[in-house]
Motif scaffolding. Structure first.
Motif: not given
Length: 298
Positions: A154-174
């Motif tokens: 019942g729903l149509q879709s259109e692919k807009l954008y592909e990307c990859k998961m990333v890792c976020v951490m505090p600035v200056g983390h080891p």
């Protein structure tokens, strides 16, 4: 008297001759004369006085013409509205999106659309995955924007954008010294997990299992925004979508996460309801915004 007859009456009053009125309206002079005769028969009184080769409205005709101006004003307004709709310059946009797409791509697209079409009204809501799907299914929103869409009848879709998961951490983390982060790297650090019931949360768990690493988290959150806020505060490290990580709202270090977790952004809409011209116009603005994304988001 119908609207066409009133239009003829108005033209004769303005130009004082049936010949001129015929020319303005694109009709023949006999057609104008016949219409005038029919109007006078219908009203039961004279509408014009004839002097030499010109005709002048009677008091009754002037009253009718004056009262009819409101009709022509309304007609002109309707014509302008139709033109605005045809050129996507007016109307309503009803949009719904999950946070990663909504708080960046969609908001910027709304700004672009309003700059080009200042008369439109936008109704925009940010919900979790199920809320976006339900919003489009129930026609509360014409367009939905979502990550990791799995498809639904019942729903149509259109692919807009592909990307990859990333890792976020505090600035200056080891771990900031590393060029990429793996599940093994997170073993001895506080980890902020995305909720199990979310598609991105399940995808992250699958990668840990694939690598033979225990999925040991110190915090679990529903949204990437929350995970980034916690990482910024020093509460741990998170794996999130790059749209959220690079949104500029958080001061964190960001590194690629491997094995790669690919994710895709989609636009969705109801199958039994064709997209309006304005919705298609907005979708083009979304694609423009995506085309302007920095390479870090690829």
């Amino acid at each position: 008297m119908n609207l066409r007859q009133i239009e003829i009456l108005r033209a004769i009053i303005r130009h004082n001759t049936t010949v001129a009125a015929a020319r303005v309206l694109g009709l023949s002079q006999p057609a104008i004369s016949n219409a005038l005769k029919a109007m006078e028969e219908q009203t039961g009184f004279a509408l014009f006085q004839r002097v030499n080769n010109r005709i002048y409205p009677t008091a009754e005709a002037s009253i009718i013409a004056e009262d009819a101006e409101a009709l022509f004003d309304l007609h002109d307004k309707l014509e302008r509205r139709i033109k605005d709709l045809r050129e996507s310059r007016a109307g309503q946009l009803r949009l719904v999106a999950t946070p990663p797409v909504g708080y960046g791509i969609v908001t910027k697209s709304i700004q672009k659309t309003q700059a080009l079409r200042p008369k439109i009204r936008t109704y925009f809501d940010v919900r979790r995955y199920e809320g976006v799907v339900n919003g489009v299914e129930s026609h509360n929103a014409e367009l939905g924007f979502i990550l990791a869409y799995g498809g639904k009848p019942g729903l149509q879709s259109e692919k807009l954008y592909e990307c990859k998961m990333v890792c976020v951490m505090p600035v200056g983390h080891p771990l900031s010294s590393k060029s990429e982060i793996t599940p093994r790297d997170l073993r001895d650090h506080h980890f902020i997990a995305l909720e199990r019931e979310t598609r991105l949360g399940e995808a992250t768990r699958a990668v840990f299992e694939q690598e033979g690493e225990e999925f040991n988290f110190s915090s679990e959150v529903r949204y990437g925004n929350t995970a980034c806020a916690l990482a910024e505060a020093g509460a741990g490290i998170a794996v999130v979508d790059p749209l959220t990580a690079y949104s500029g709202r958080f001061k964190t270090d960001v590194r690629p996460f491997v094995p790669v977790i690919p994710i895709t952004a989609y636009a969705i809409w109801s199958e039994n309801r064709s997209l309006s011209r304005l919705a298609r116009f907005f979708l083009d603005r979304v694609k423009e915004v995506i085309g302007e994304l920095p390479k870090d988001l690829q």
